[in-house]
Design a protein around this motif. Structure first.
Motif, PDB file in Angstrom:
ATOM      1  N   VAL A   1      -6.339  37.186  20.704  1.00  0.00           N
ATOM      2  CA  VAL A   1      -5.387  37.972  19.902  1.00  0.00           C
ATOM      3  C   VAL A   1      -6.019  38.493  18.608  1.00  0.00           C
ATOM      4  CG1 VAL A   1      -3.292  37.749  18.514  1.00  0.00           C
ATOM      5  CG2 VAL A   1      -3.340  36.849  20.830  1.00  0.00           C
ATOM      6  N   VAL A   2      -6.879  37.690  17.975  1.00  0.00           N
ATOM      7  CA  VAL A   2      -7.473  38.116  16.692  1.00  0.00           C
ATOM      8  C   VAL A   2      -8.608  39.098  16.982  1.00  0.00           C
ATOM      9  CG1 VAL A   2      -8.702  37.351  14.630  1.00  0.00           C
ATOM     10  CG2 VAL A   2      -6.851  35.938  15.564  1.00  0.00           C
ATOM     11  N   ASP A   3      -8.514  40.282  16.404  1.00  0.00           N
ATOM     12  CA  ASP A   3      -9.490  41.346  16.677  1.00  0.00           C
ATOM     13  C   ASP A   3     -10.595  41.325  15.613  1.00  0.00           C
ATOM     14  OD1 ASP A   3     -10.899  43.594  17.238  1.00  0.00           O
ATOM     15  OD2 ASP A   3      -9.190  44.976  17.145  1.00  0.00           O
ATOM     16  N   CYS A   4     -11.753  40.796  15.986  1.00  0.00           N
ATOM     17  CA  CYS A   4     -12.866  40.691  15.033  1.00  0.00           C
ATOM     18  C   CYS A   4     -13.317  42.060  14.527  1.00  0.00           C
ATOM     19  CB  CYS A   4     -14.046  39.963  15.674  1.00  0.00           C
ATOM     20  SG  CYS A   4     -13.766  38.185  15.891  1.00  0.00           S
ATOM     21  N   THR A   5     -13.123  43.104  15.328  1.00  0.00           N
ATOM     22  CA  THR A   5     -13.575  44.434  14.899  1.00  0.00           C
ATOM     23  C   THR A   5     -12.689  45.003  13.784  1.00  0.00           C
ATOM     24  OG1 THR A   5     -12.285  45.681  16.529  1.00  0.00           O
ATOM     25  CG2 THR A   5     -14.473  44.915  17.210  1.00  0.00           C
ATOM     26  N   GLN A   6     -11.544  44.373  13.551  1.00  0.00           N
ATOM     27  CA  GLN A   6     -10.679  44.793  12.446  1.00  0.00           C
ATOM     28  C   GLN A   6     -10.841  43.870  11.247  1.00  0.00           C
ATOM     29  OE1 GLN A   6      -8.573  47.544  12.606  1.00  0.00           O
ATOM     30  NE2 GLN A   6      -9.645  47.898  14.544  1.00  0.00           N
ATOM     31  N   CYS A   7     -11.652  42.855  11.377  1.00  0.00           N
ATOM     32  CA  CYS A   7     -11.740  41.812  10.354  1.00  0.00           C
ATOM     33  C   CYS A   7     -13.105  41.834   9.661  1.00  0.00           C
ATOM     34  CB  CYS A   7     -11.455  40.458  11.003  1.00  0.00           C
ATOM     35  SG  CYS A   7     -11.711  39.026   9.941  1.00  0.00           S
ATOM     36  N   ALA A   8     -14.108  41.289  10.318  1.00  0.00           N
ATOM     37  CA  ALA A   8     -15.485  41.238   9.784  1.00  0.00           C
ATOM     38  C   ALA A   8     -15.587  40.430   8.497  1.00  0.00           C
ATOM     39  CB  ALA A   8     -16.049  42.640   9.567  1.00  0.00           C
ATOM     40  N   ASN A   9     -14.629  39.565   8.249  1.00  0.00           N
ATOM     41  CA  ASN A   9     -14.686  38.821   6.985  1.00  0.00           C
ATOM     42  C   ASN A   9     -15.888  37.876   6.937  1.00  0.00           C
ATOM     43  OD1 ASN A   9     -13.567  38.435   4.439  1.00  0.00           O
ATOM     44  ND2 ASN A   9     -12.568  36.544   5.064  1.00  0.00           N
ATOM     45  N   CYS A  10     -16.282  37.321   8.074  1.00  0.00           N
ATOM     46  CA  CYS A  10     -17.480  36.457   8.082  1.00  0.00           C
ATOM     47  C   CYS A  10     -18.711  37.295   7.719  1.00  0.00           C
ATOM     48  CB  CYS A  10     -17.645  35.776   9.437  1.00  0.00           C
ATOM     49  SG  CYS A  10     -17.530  36.855  10.863  1.00  0.00           S
ATOM     50  N   CYS A  11     -18.817  38.492   8.247  1.00  0.00           N
ATOM     51  CA  CYS A  11     -19.974  39.363   7.965  1.00  0.00           C
ATOM     52  C   CYS A  11     -19.993  39.777   6.498  1.00  0.00           C
ATOM     53  CB  CYS A  11     -19.910  40.623   8.829  1.00  0.00           C
ATOM     54  SG  CYS A  11     -19.635  40.331  10.569  1.00  0.00           S
TER      55      CYS A  11
ATOM     56  N   LEU B   1     -22.603  32.846  17.919  1.00  0.00           N
ATOM     57  CA  LEU B   1     -21.884  31.583  18.079  1.00  0.00           C
ATOM     58  C   LEU B   1     -20.617  31.494  17.223  1.00  0.00           C
ATOM     59  CD1 LEU B   1     -24.817  29.002  18.042  1.00  0.00           C
ATOM     60  CD2 LEU B   1     -23.607  29.944  20.026  1.00  0.00           C
ATOM     61  N   TYR B   2     -20.584  32.204  16.106  1.00  0.00           N
ATOM     62  CA  TYR B   2     -19.504  32.015  15.133  1.00  0.00           C
ATOM     63  C   TYR B   2     -18.183  32.590  15.615  1.00  0.00           C
ATOM     64  CZ  TYR B   2     -17.166  31.737  10.639  1.00  0.00           C
ATOM     65  OH  TYR B   2     -16.282  31.425   9.648  1.00  0.00           O
ATOM     66  N   PRO B   3     -17.065  31.929  15.424  1.00  0.00           N
ATOM     67  CA  PRO B   3     -16.939  30.572  14.937  1.00  0.00           C
ATOM     68  C   PRO B   3     -17.103  29.579  16.080  1.00  0.00           C
ATOM     69  CG  PRO B   3     -14.749  31.509  15.234  1.00  0.00           C
ATOM     70  CD  PRO B   3     -15.734  32.543  15.681  1.00  0.00           C
ATOM     71  N   GLN B   4     -17.936  28.591  15.871  1.00  0.00           N
ATOM     72  CA  GLN B   4     -18.219  27.622  16.947  1.00  0.00           C
ATOM     73  C   GLN B   4     -17.428  26.344  16.691  1.00  0.00           C
ATOM     74  OE1 GLN B   4     -22.316  26.414  17.224  1.00  0.00           O
ATOM     75  NE2 GLN B   4     -22.032  25.623  19.296  1.00  0.00           N
TER      76      GLN B   4
ATOM     77  N   SER C   1     -10.552  29.241   5.179  1.00  0.00           N
ATOM     78  CA  SER C   1     -10.188  30.246   4.169  1.00  0.00           C
ATOM     79  C   SER C   1     -10.929  31.565   4.382  1.00  0.00           C
ATOM     80  CB  SER C   1     -10.469  29.710   2.755  1.00  0.00           C
ATOM     81  OG  SER C   1     -11.843  29.410   2.627  1.00  0.00           O
ATOM     82  N   THR C   2     -11.836  31.585   5.361  1.00  0.00           N
ATOM     83  CA  THR C   2     -12.615  32.802   5.645  1.00  0.00           C
ATOM     84  C   THR C   2     -12.212  33.450   6.961  1.00  0.00           C
ATOM     85  OG1 THR C   2     -14.537  31.915   4.466  1.00  0.00           O
ATOM     86  CG2 THR C   2     -14.953  33.694   6.032  1.00  0.00           C
ATOM     87  N   CYS C   3     -12.037  32.615   7.981  1.00  0.00           N
ATOM     88  CA  CYS C   3     -11.910  33.136   9.349  1.00  0.00           C
ATOM     89  C   CYS C   3     -10.515  32.899   9.925  1.00  0.00           C
ATOM     90  CB  CYS C   3     -12.959  32.470  10.232  1.00  0.00           C
ATOM     91  SG  CYS C   3     -12.785  32.889  11.966  1.00  0.00           S
ATOM     92  N   PRO C   4      -9.806  33.964  10.284  1.00  0.00           N
ATOM     93  CA  PRO C   4      -8.483  33.796  10.891  1.00  0.00           C
ATOM     94  C   PRO C   4      -8.509  32.959  12.173  1.00  0.00           C
ATOM     95  CG  PRO C   4      -8.792  36.068  10.221  1.00  0.00           C
ATOM     96  CD  PRO C   4     -10.116  35.386  10.038  1.00  0.00           C
ATOM     97  N   ILE C   5      -9.581  33.061  12.958  1.00  0.00           N
ATOM     98  CA  ILE C   5      -9.629  32.258  14.191  1.00  0.00           C
ATOM     99  C   ILE C   5      -9.650  30.775  13.836  1.00  0.00           C
ATOM    100  CG2 ILE C   5     -11.039  31.678  16.206  1.00  0.00           C
ATOM    101  CD1 ILE C   5     -11.905  34.626  16.288  1.00  0.00           C
ATOM    102  N   ILE C   6     -10.501  30.404  12.889  1.00  0.00           N
ATOM    103  CA  ILE C   6     -10.578  28.994  12.493  1.00  0.00           C
ATOM    104  C   ILE C   6      -9.241  28.527  11.927  1.00  0.00           C
ATOM    105  CG2 ILE C   6     -11.632  27.378  10.858  1.00  0.00           C
ATOM    106  CD1 ILE C   6     -14.240  28.922  11.123  1.00  0.00           C
TER     107      ILE C   6
HETATM  108  S1  SF4 Z   1     -14.018  35.987  10.169  1.00  0.00           S
HETATM  109 FE1  SF4 Z   1     -13.418  35.140  12.170  1.00  0.00          FE
HETATM  110  S2  SF4 Z   1     -11.862  36.577  12.915  1.00  0.00           S
HETATM  111 FE2  SF4 Z   1     -12.967  37.611  11.276  1.00  0.00          FE
HETATM  112  S3  SF4 Z   1     -14.621  38.731  12.305  1.00  0.00           S
HETATM  113 FE3  SF4 Z   1     -15.445  36.762  11.714  1.00  0.00          FE
HETATM  114  S4  SF4 Z   1     -15.152  35.476  13.551  1.00  0.00           S
HETATM  115 FE4  SF4 Z   1     -13.821  37.244  13.773  1.00  0.00          FE
END
Ligand code: SF4
Ligand code: SF4
Length: 182
Positions: free
Chosen positions: A55-65, A135-138, A155-160
Motif C-alpha cells: 500500500v505504501v508507495d515508495c515512489t511518492q515518499c523517498a524519505n529514506c533517500c 534491502l531497506y527497510p529490512q 520516525s523516518t519510514c512509513p513502512i516501519i
Molecule cells: S522511507 Fe520507507 S516508505 Fe519511504 S521510500 Fe523509504 S522505504 Fe519507502
C-alpha cells in the motif's frame, strides 16, 4: 479494527514520538517472550509487512533517500561506476566516505543528504542502486535483535512505522511491575 495505514512521512516525527512508549513496551515484551521463537516472530512480522509494503508507495515518499546515510559495500562501486559512466576511482572520490563509514561500522557511506542520486522522489540509478537500498527497510531475519534500531526508523519510514503499529496491536505488554518505579 486495525489502525489505518499512514503513508505521509511528514506526520511520522510526531506520530512516532507519540507511540514511542508503546513501541518500547512492545520491545520489552518481545525480548522476554520465550513463547514466540525467532522464526515465528520473523514470520509474523513479514506477514504484517507484506500488505503494508503493497500500500505504501515508495515512489511518492523517498524519505529514506532524503534523510538517511546510504551505506556502501565494495560490490556497489563497479555498479555505480557503470551507471554513472565514470571510473570506479571517481566513484570512491566523489561518493564513498570511508572515514564516516568506519564511524558507523560500515565500509563506506555516501556523505550527502539528500542522496545525490535522488531525482524528485525517484532513484535515478534504480537498477544499479547500492545493496543497502535494495534491502531497506529490512525487518528479518532476526527482527527481535534489531528492534531497537527498527524503532528508531519509525520516525523516518512509513513502512516501519505501520509495521510496528500493527505488531504492537498483537503483542501483549508485560504485566506492570510496581517495583519498576522505584
Ligand atoms: S522511507 Fe520507507 S516508505 Fe519511504 S521510500 Fe523509504 S522505504 Fe519507502
Ligand atoms: S541510491 Fe537511489 S535508492 Fe539509494 S538512497 Fe540514493 S536515491 Fe535512494
Amino acid at each position: 479494527m486495525p489502525t489505518p495505514i499512514i503513508a505521509d512521512y511528514t506526520l511520522l516525527p510526531r506520530l512516532a514520538a507519540e507511540r514511542r512508549a508503546e513501541f518500547e513496551a512492545m520491545r520489552e515484551a518481545i525480548e522476554f517472550d520465550g513463547a514466540l521463537n525467532d522464526d515465528a516472530l520473523d514470520a509474523l512480522v513479514e506477514s504484517l509487512a507484506a500488505p503494508i509494503i503493497a500500500v505504501v508507495d515508495c515512489t511518492q515518499c523517498a524519505n529514506c533517500c532524503r534523510s538517511l546515510d546510504v551505506c556502501l559495500v565494495p560490490d556497489d562501486i563497479p555498479r555505480l561506476a557503470s551507471a554513472l559512466l565514470i571510473a570506479p576511482d571517481d566513484v570512491m572520490t566523489r561518493y564513498a566516505d570511508r572515514e564516516r563509514g568506519a564511524a558507523q561500522e560500515e565500509w563506506a557511506v555516501v556523505p550527502e543528504h539528500p542522496c545525490p542520486f535522488l531525482g524528485g522522489t525517484l532513484c535515478t540509478i534504480y537498477a544499479d542502486r547500492p545493496h543497502a537500498c535494495r534491502l531497506y527497510p529490512q525487518f528479518t531475519p532476526d527482527f527481535r535483535y534489531n528492534l531497537e534500531d527498527t524503532i528508531e526508523g519509525a520516525s523516518t519510514c512509513p513502512i516501519i512505522y505501520n509495521v510496528l503499529v500493527a505488531l504492537a496491536e498483537r503483542v501483549e505488554p508485560l504485566p506492570y511491575d510496581e517495583g519498576d518505579e522505584s
